[in-house]
Design an enzyme around this catalytic site. Structure first.
Site, PDB file in Angstrom:
ATOM      1  N   ARG A  21       0.733  -0.989  -0.117  1.00 20.57           N
ATOM      2  CA  ARG A  21       0.142   0.128   0.168  1.00 20.57           C
ATOM      3  C   ARG A  21       0.953   1.217   0.072  1.00 20.57           C
ATOM      4  O   ARG A  21       0.447   2.269  -0.564  1.00 20.57           O
ATOM      5  CB  ARG A  21      -1.106   0.065   1.233  1.00 20.57           C
ATOM      6  CG  ARG A  21      -1.850   1.301   1.439  1.00 20.57           C
ATOM      7  CD  ARG A  21      -2.439   1.189   2.845  1.00 20.57           C
ATOM      8  NE  ARG A  21      -1.662   0.790   3.800  1.00 20.57           N
ATOM      9  CZ  ARG A  21      -0.867   1.520   4.502  1.00 20.57           C
ATOM     10  NH1 ARG A  21      -1.009   3.014   4.292  1.00 20.57           N
ATOM     11  NH2 ARG A  21      -0.265   1.323   5.478  1.00 20.57           N
ATOM     12  N   ARG A 126     -14.406 -20.077  25.889  1.00 17.66           N
ATOM     13  CA  ARG A 126     -13.584 -20.116  24.724  1.00 17.66           C
ATOM     14  C   ARG A 126     -13.743 -18.852  23.934  1.00 17.66           C
ATOM     15  O   ARG A 126     -13.695 -18.728  22.850  1.00 17.66           O
ATOM     16  CB  ARG A 126     -13.896 -21.383  23.875  1.00 17.66           C
ATOM     17  CG  ARG A 126     -13.391 -22.516  24.731  1.00 17.66           C
ATOM     18  CD  ARG A 126     -13.508 -23.923  23.794  1.00 17.66           C
ATOM     19  NE  ARG A 126     -14.869 -24.237  23.530  1.00 17.66           N
ATOM     20  CZ  ARG A 126     -15.598 -25.225  24.102  1.00 17.66           C
ATOM     21  NH1 ARG A 126     -15.059 -25.853  25.020  1.00 17.66           N
ATOM     22  NH2 ARG A 126     -16.785 -25.557  24.058  1.00 17.66           N
ATOM     23  N   CYS A 146      -3.952  -3.312  12.274  1.00 14.66           N
ATOM     24  CA  CYS A 146      -3.044  -4.253  11.997  1.00 14.66           C
ATOM     25  C   CYS A 146      -3.093  -5.559  13.190  1.00 14.66           C
ATOM     26  O   CYS A 146      -3.097  -6.498  12.588  1.00 14.66           O
ATOM     27  CB  CYS A 146      -1.506  -3.733  12.052  1.00 14.66           C
ATOM     28  SG  CYS A 146      -1.252  -2.568  10.892  1.00 14.66           S
ATOM     29  N   ARG A 166      -3.057  -9.284  11.487  1.00 12.41           N
ATOM     30  CA  ARG A 166      -3.104  -9.511   9.919  1.00 12.41           C
ATOM     31  C   ARG A 166      -2.020  -8.956   9.266  1.00 12.41           C
ATOM     32  O   ARG A 166      -1.265  -9.655   8.132  1.00 12.41           O
ATOM     33  CB  ARG A 166      -4.338  -8.829   9.353  1.00 12.41           C
ATOM     34  CG  ARG A 166      -4.181  -7.256   9.340  1.00 12.41           C
ATOM     35  CD  ARG A 166      -5.318  -6.413   8.600  1.00 12.41           C
ATOM     36  NE  ARG A 166      -4.941  -5.046   8.674  1.00 12.41           N
ATOM     37  CZ  ARG A 166      -4.390  -4.426   7.792  1.00 12.41           C
ATOM     38  NH1 ARG A 166      -3.627  -4.901   6.998  1.00 12.41           N
ATOM     39  NH2 ARG A 166      -4.293  -2.945   8.201  1.00 12.41           N
ATOM     40  N   GLY A 168       2.218  -7.297   9.766  1.00 13.13           N
ATOM     41  CA  GLY A 168       3.241  -7.058  10.748  1.00 13.13           C
ATOM     42  C   GLY A 168       4.505  -6.172  10.070  1.00 13.13           C
ATOM     43  O   GLY A 168       5.223  -6.889   9.390  1.00 13.13           O
ATOM     44  N   ASN A 177       4.409  -4.393  19.174  1.00 13.27           N
ATOM     45  CA  ASN A 177       3.148  -5.211  19.358  1.00 13.27           C
ATOM     46  C   ASN A 177       3.671  -6.514  20.345  1.00 13.27           C
ATOM     47  O   ASN A 177       2.570  -6.660  21.249  1.00 13.27           O
ATOM     48  CB  ASN A 177       2.737  -5.942  18.159  1.00 13.27           C
ATOM     49  CG  ASN A 177       2.571  -5.014  16.917  1.00 13.27           C
ATOM     50  OD1 ASN A 177       2.861  -4.906  15.889  1.00 13.27           O
ATOM     51  ND2 ASN A 177       2.075  -3.806  17.302  1.00 13.27           N
ATOM     52  N   HIS A 207       6.303  -8.768   7.231  1.00 12.79           N
ATOM     53  CA  HIS A 207       6.945  -8.213   6.035  1.00 12.79           C
ATOM     54  C   HIS A 207       8.088  -7.174   6.569  1.00 12.79           C
ATOM     55  O   HIS A 207       7.863  -6.866   7.729  1.00 12.79           O
ATOM     56  CB  HIS A 207       6.001  -7.478   5.148  1.00 12.79           C
ATOM     57  CG  HIS A 207       5.051  -6.473   5.927  1.00 12.79           C
ATOM     58  ND1 HIS A 207       3.718  -6.990   6.234  1.00 12.79           N
ATOM     59  CD2 HIS A 207       5.457  -5.223   6.055  1.00 12.79           C
ATOM     60  CE1 HIS A 207       3.299  -5.885   6.866  1.00 12.79           C
ATOM     61  NE2 HIS A 207       4.280  -4.816   6.630  1.00 12.79           N
ATOM     62  N   LEU A 208       9.062  -7.300   6.035  1.00 17.33           N
ATOM     63  CA  LEU A 208      10.098  -6.389   6.126  1.00 17.33           C
ATOM     64  C   LEU A 208      10.126  -5.385   5.055  1.00 17.33           C
ATOM     65  O   LEU A 208      10.047  -5.821   3.706  1.00 17.33           O
ATOM     66  CB  LEU A 208      11.616  -7.104   6.143  1.00 17.33           C
ATOM     67  CG  LEU A 208      12.181  -7.499   7.509  1.00 17.33           C
ATOM     68  CD1 LEU A 208      13.264  -8.266   7.074  1.00 17.33           C
ATOM     69  CD2 LEU A 208      12.432  -6.476   8.445  1.00 17.33           C
ATOM     70  N   ALA A 263       6.923   3.764   7.276  1.00 15.58           N
ATOM     71  CA  ALA A 263       6.264   3.621   5.752  1.00 15.58           C
ATOM     72  C   ALA A 263       4.846   4.049   6.006  1.00 15.58           C
ATOM     73  O   ALA A 263       4.106   3.386   6.831  1.00 15.58           O
ATOM     74  CB  ALA A 263       6.213   2.062   5.211  1.00 15.58           C
TER      75      ALA A 263
END
EC number: 2.1.1.45
Length: 264
Positions: A21, A126, A146, A166, A168, A177, A207-208, A263
């Protein structure tokens, strides 16, 4: 913090090149899980220095249901500045969803208060789940969640937490986090009269960013140091009454910080 460093190494070596994105470009893997024993030390990355003030104040800000960055700015925390509008507003992001989720009938639901009450009533449930992914309000959010859903689990008088994230940002975001949800687990445990178990971190797109590769490689050359310990004010038993001064991290001796661009 071996699980985190293993993720960093794996994505550098085996991640797939993908667009994103922000237009920066990433190297990523899909589906990764880390587990941290919260009785073995507080899971704070030691191979680079993290800004503890930001981690603690952001979590307290979430727990108050706040979605304006004024509180953060007043406490020298700048991590949300790029996404706020001219008035400092972010739309119905995490704090709104945790404390004032709007249902289809327009009634607001305090998910976090319900969670604390339910752990006390029915620790074997649960359904001890909190979601920030309110589909009807996603378009109004400055940044979609995120770290979108987390669940608690009680066994043998110990509280564990699993986060589903979802998306990272492994170098900048994921260390924050891990620490934030580990801290939240300790706080919820104290508010419900429990000990702590594990923090389980499940990532979707891990991701990096392409402009973090060299920083990640530098971090991997450093030898991890002993984990610090978390100390909470034992007099605070209301989850929403915690203040910054009630939270202390002892023995944090990290390597120097490594700068990297955010980013947006």
């Amino acid at each position: 913090m071996k699980p985190y460093l293993e993720l960093l190494q794996h994505v550098l070596e085996y991640g797939a090149e993908k667009s994103d994105r922000t237009g920066t470009g990433t190297r990523s893997v899909f589906g990764w899980q880390m587990r941290f024993d919260l009785n073995a030390g507080f899971p704070l990355v030691t191979t680079k220095k993290l800004h503890l003030r930001s981690i603690i104040h952001e979590l307290l800000w979430f727990l108050q249901g706040d979605t304006n960055i004024a509180y953060l700015k007043d406490n020298q925390v700048r991590i949300w500045d790029e996404w706020a509008d001219a008035n400092g507003d972010l739309g119905p992001v995490y704090g709104k969803q945790w404390r004032r989720w709007t249902g289809p009938d327009g009634v607001e639901i305090d998910q976090m208060q319900w969670l604390v009450d339910e752990i006390k009533r029915n620790p074997d449930s649960r359904r001890l789940v909190i979601s920030a992914w309110n589909v009807g309000e996603l378009p109004q959010m400055a940044l979609m969640p995120c770290h979108s859903l987390f669940q608690f689990y009680v066994v043998d008088g110990k509280l564990s937490c699993q986060l589903y994230q979802r998306s990272g940002d492994i170098f900048l975001g994921v260390p924050f986090n891990i620490a934030s949800y580990a801290l939240l687990t300790h706080m919820v445990a104290q508010a419900t009269g429990l000990g702590v178990g594990d923090f389980v971190h499940t990532l979707g797109d891990a991701h990096l960013y392409s402009n973090h590769f060299e920083q990640a490689r530098e971090q991997l050359t450093r030898t991890p140091r002993p984990l610090p310990t978390l100390r909470l004010n034992p007099d605070v038993t209301d989850l929403f009454a915690f203040r910054f001064e009630d939270i202390a991290i002892d023995g944090y001796d990290p390597h120097p910080a490594i700068k990297a661009p955010v980013a947006v």
